[in-house]
Design an enzyme around this catalytic site. Structure first.
Site, PDB file in Angstrom:
ATOM      1  N   LYS A  16       0.847  -1.210   0.000  1.00  0.00           N
ATOM      2  CA  LYS A  16       0.000   0.000   0.000  1.00  0.00           C
ATOM      3  C   LYS A  16       0.877   1.253   0.000  1.00  0.00           C
ATOM      4  CE  LYS A  16      -2.027  -1.210   3.889  1.00  0.00           C
ATOM      5  NZ  LYS A  16      -1.313  -2.477   4.148  1.00  0.00           N
ATOM      6  N   ARG A  91      -9.973   0.634   8.420  1.00  0.00           N
ATOM      7  CA  ARG A  91      -9.485  -0.698   8.734  1.00  0.00           C
ATOM      8  C   ARG A  91     -10.524  -1.510   9.487  1.00  0.00           C
ATOM      9  NH1 ARG A  91      -3.689   0.549   8.749  1.00  0.00           N
ATOM     10  NH2 ARG A  91      -2.540  -1.374   9.005  1.00  0.00           N
ATOM     11  N   ARG A 130      11.977  -5.154   5.054  1.00  0.00           N
ATOM     12  CA  ARG A 130      11.624  -3.740   4.836  1.00  0.00           C
ATOM     13  C   ARG A 130      12.555  -2.805   5.614  1.00  0.00           C
ATOM     14  NH1 ARG A 130       5.661  -1.727   5.607  1.00  0.00           N
ATOM     15  NH2 ARG A 130       5.877  -2.712   7.628  1.00  0.00           N
ATOM     16  N   ARG A 162      11.289  -1.364  11.022  1.00  0.00           N
ATOM     17  CA  ARG A 162      10.182  -0.878  11.844  1.00  0.00           C
ATOM     18  C   ARG A 162       9.990  -1.758  13.073  1.00  0.00           C
ATOM     19  NH1 ARG A 162       4.932   0.422   8.278  1.00  0.00           N
ATOM     20  NH2 ARG A 162       3.942  -0.914   9.813  1.00  0.00           N
ATOM     21  N   ARG A 173      -0.443  -8.901  13.328  1.00  0.00           N
ATOM     22  CA  ARG A 173      -0.985  -7.922  12.375  1.00  0.00           C
ATOM     23  C   ARG A 173      -1.786  -8.626  11.283  1.00  0.00           C
ATOM     24  NH1 ARG A 173       4.287  -5.103  10.715  1.00  0.00           N
ATOM     25  NH2 ARG A 173       2.995  -4.013   9.185  1.00  0.00           N
TER      26      ARG A 173
HETATM   27  P1  AP5 Z   1       4.877  -1.562   1.971  1.00  0.00           P
HETATM   28  O1  AP5 Z   1       4.575  -0.756   0.753  1.00  0.00           O
HETATM   29  O2  AP5 Z   1       5.544  -0.890   3.129  1.00  0.00           O
HETATM   30  O3  AP5 Z   1       3.555  -2.362   2.434  1.00  0.00           O
HETATM   31  P2  AP5 Z   1       2.274  -1.829   3.202  1.00  0.00           P
HETATM   32  O4  AP5 Z   1       1.103  -2.534   2.610  1.00  0.00           O
HETATM   33  O5  AP5 Z   1       2.247  -0.333   3.218  1.00  0.00           O
HETATM   34  O6  AP5 Z   1       2.583  -2.447   4.625  1.00  0.00           O
HETATM   35  P3  AP5 Z   1       2.463  -1.860   6.090  1.00  0.00           P
HETATM   36  O7  AP5 Z   1       3.193  -2.856   6.952  1.00  0.00           O
HETATM   37  O8  AP5 Z   1       2.930  -0.435   6.180  1.00  0.00           O
HETATM   38  O9  AP5 Z   1       0.956  -1.943   6.320  1.00  0.00           O
HETATM   39  P4  AP5 Z   1       0.268  -2.072   7.639  1.00  0.00           P
HETATM   40  O10 AP5 Z   1      -1.106  -1.870   7.168  1.00  0.00           O
HETATM   41  O11 AP5 Z   1       0.519  -3.296   8.413  1.00  0.00           O
HETATM   42  O12 AP5 Z   1       0.955  -0.940   8.561  1.00  0.00           O
HETATM   43  P5  AP5 Z   1       0.583   0.567   8.874  1.00  0.00           P
HETATM   44  O13 AP5 Z   1       1.825   1.358   8.898  1.00  0.00           O
HETATM   45  O14 AP5 Z   1      -0.542   1.045   8.035  1.00  0.00           O
HETATM   46  O15 AP5 Z   1       5.772  -2.816   1.493  1.00  0.00           O
HETATM   47  C1  AP5 Z   1       6.330  -3.714   2.426  1.00  0.00           C
HETATM   48  C2  AP5 Z   1       7.744  -4.143   1.962  1.00  0.00           C
HETATM   49  O16 AP5 Z   1       7.623  -4.892   0.752  1.00  0.00           O
HETATM   50  C3  AP5 Z   1       8.680  -2.967   1.642  1.00  0.00           C
HETATM   51  O17 AP5 Z   1       9.986  -3.304   2.050  1.00  0.00           O
HETATM   52  C4  AP5 Z   1       8.603  -2.832   0.106  1.00  0.00           C
HETATM   53  O18 AP5 Z   1       9.819  -2.324  -0.432  1.00  0.00           O
HETATM   54  C5  AP5 Z   1       8.340  -4.272  -0.324  1.00  0.00           C
HETATM   55  N1  AP5 Z   1       7.453  -4.362  -1.483  1.00  0.00           N
HETATM   56  C6  AP5 Z   1       6.341  -3.613  -1.739  1.00  0.00           C
HETATM   57  N2  AP5 Z   1       5.761  -4.000  -2.882  1.00  0.00           N
HETATM   58  C7  AP5 Z   1       6.516  -5.023  -3.367  1.00  0.00           C
HETATM   59  C8  AP5 Z   1       6.437  -5.860  -4.522  1.00  0.00           C
HETATM   60  N3  AP5 Z   1       5.436  -5.687  -5.418  1.00  0.00           N
HETATM   61  N4  AP5 Z   1       7.368  -6.825  -4.673  1.00  0.00           N
HETATM   62  C9  AP5 Z   1       8.379  -7.001  -3.775  1.00  0.00           C
HETATM   63  N5  AP5 Z   1       8.530  -6.235  -2.660  1.00  0.00           N
HETATM   64  C10 AP5 Z   1       7.605  -5.258  -2.464  1.00  0.00           C
HETATM   65  O19 AP5 Z   1      -0.012   0.445  10.365  1.00  0.00           O
HETATM   66  C11 AP5 Z   1       0.842   0.167  11.468  1.00  0.00           C
HETATM   67  C12 AP5 Z   1       0.018   0.083  12.749  1.00  0.00           C
HETATM   68  O20 AP5 Z   1      -0.658   1.339  12.986  1.00  0.00           O
HETATM   69  C13 AP5 Z   1      -1.124  -0.953  12.745  1.00  0.00           C
HETATM   70  O21 AP5 Z   1      -0.655  -2.235  13.118  1.00  0.00           O
HETATM   71  C14 AP5 Z   1      -2.078  -0.350  13.801  1.00  0.00           C
HETATM   72  O22 AP5 Z   1      -1.609  -0.596  15.106  1.00  0.00           O
HETATM   73  C15 AP5 Z   1      -1.959   1.130  13.538  1.00  0.00           C
HETATM   74  N6  AP5 Z   1      -2.959   1.636  12.579  1.00  0.00           N
HETATM   75  C16 AP5 Z   1      -2.711   2.224  11.361  1.00  0.00           C
HETATM   76  N7  AP5 Z   1      -3.860   2.583  10.762  1.00  0.00           N
HETATM   77  C17 AP5 Z   1      -4.863   2.236  11.620  1.00  0.00           C
HETATM   78  C18 AP5 Z   1      -6.277   2.343  11.546  1.00  0.00           C
HETATM   79  N8  AP5 Z   1      -6.891   2.880  10.473  1.00  0.00           N
HETATM   80  N9  AP5 Z   1      -7.007   1.859  12.584  1.00  0.00           N
HETATM   81  C19 AP5 Z   1      -6.406   1.316  13.665  1.00  0.00           C
HETATM   82  N10 AP5 Z   1      -5.062   1.175  13.789  1.00  0.00           N
HETATM   83  C20 AP5 Z   1      -4.298   1.639  12.765  1.00  0.00           C
END
Ligand code: AP5
Length: 223
Positions: A16, A91, A130, A162, A173
């Protein structure tokens, strides 16, 4: 031109943030990634950050009432008048309902919820390699390495693993995603707003599909 209001959905590590960065620079729309917003709040020790930290460290979702106000304020702001890209919000069904109510209040509507799908084993490979900087730029030690190890190509900040990319936290997660967020796929599908992207190809190939989808959405919005 009408607004383009987009939601990026998908499991942790589906890409994402990677696709969101590209979309933001192509579409020139404000990009609100709730994970980045919350991590900044934790770093700055704000009230929201203090509330969110314990949940984030375990890989649990923060409560709806902590996050809904944060997003509502942003989409109500002047900078979002041409549209927005939301990454990681909504979410839960409660968050999706709150977003829908807010858009209705603003006489607006969502253009599409884009779900990026990847298998669980790929999630683990991606998250364990990552590397991110404090400004939220994303790399991967193997699949998308920076030019200079440990340094962000975009802003020169140090790259780190991270805190929630530890194996036991990744497992939780994924479980949280399945239980609380995956139901949104059907929720948006039932409302005719769901678009699916296969996230298992390399990042540039995935982005080709995202661009093609954007072109279709633009045509539909302008028809
Ligand atoms: P990346 O692009 O970073 O993936 P992502 O989908 O953004 O993953 P996240 O881990 O950031 O999502 P998340 O939803 O768990 O965490 P968030 O920060 O939102 O890619 C991942 C890796 O893969 C990278 O190294 C990239 O280079 C590589 N990659 C990408 N695409 C690729 C491809 N096609 N091929 C190969 N490699 C690739 O949330 C964190 C925490 O915040 C949550 O756990 C929760 O506690 C809280 N939180 C956030 N939003 C909310 C909400 N709305 N409600 C409640 N809690 C929330």
């Amino acid at each position: 031109m009408s607004q383009l209001n987009l939601v990026l959905l998908g499991p942790p590590g589906s890409g994402k943030g990677t696709q969101g960065e590209r979309l933001q620079s192509d579409l020139d729309l404000p990009y609100y990634a709730t994970g980045d917003i919350l991590r900044a709040a934790v770093r700055d020790e704000t009230e929201i950050g203090k509330d969110a930290k314990a949940y984030m460290d375990k890989g649990d979702l923060v409560p709806d009432d902590v996050i809904i106000g944060v997003i509502a304020e942003r989409i109500d702001s002047h900078e979002a008048e041409d549209g927005f890209i939301l990454d990681g919000f909504p979410r839960t069904v409660g968050q999706a309902e709150a977003l829908s109510d807010k858009l209705e209040e603003l006489s607006s509507r969502l253009t599409a919820a884009i779900v990026i799908s990847v298998p669980d084993e790929e999630v683990v490979r991606r998250l364990s390699g990552r590397r991110t900087c404090s400004n939220g730029h994303i790399f991967h030690a193997e699949f998308d390495p920076p030019e200079k190890e440990g340094v962000c190509d975009v802003c020169g900040e140090e790259l780190r693993v991270r805190d929630d990319d530890k194996p036991e936290v990744i497992k939780n997660r994924l479980a949280q995603y399945r239980e609380k967020t995956a139901p949104l796929v059907d929720w948006y599908d039932e409302r005719g707003l769901l678009e699916r992207i296969d996230g298992s190809e390399p990042p540039d190939d995935v982005y080709e599909d995202v661009r093609a989808l954007m072109a279709t959405l633009r045509m539909e919005e302008e028809a």
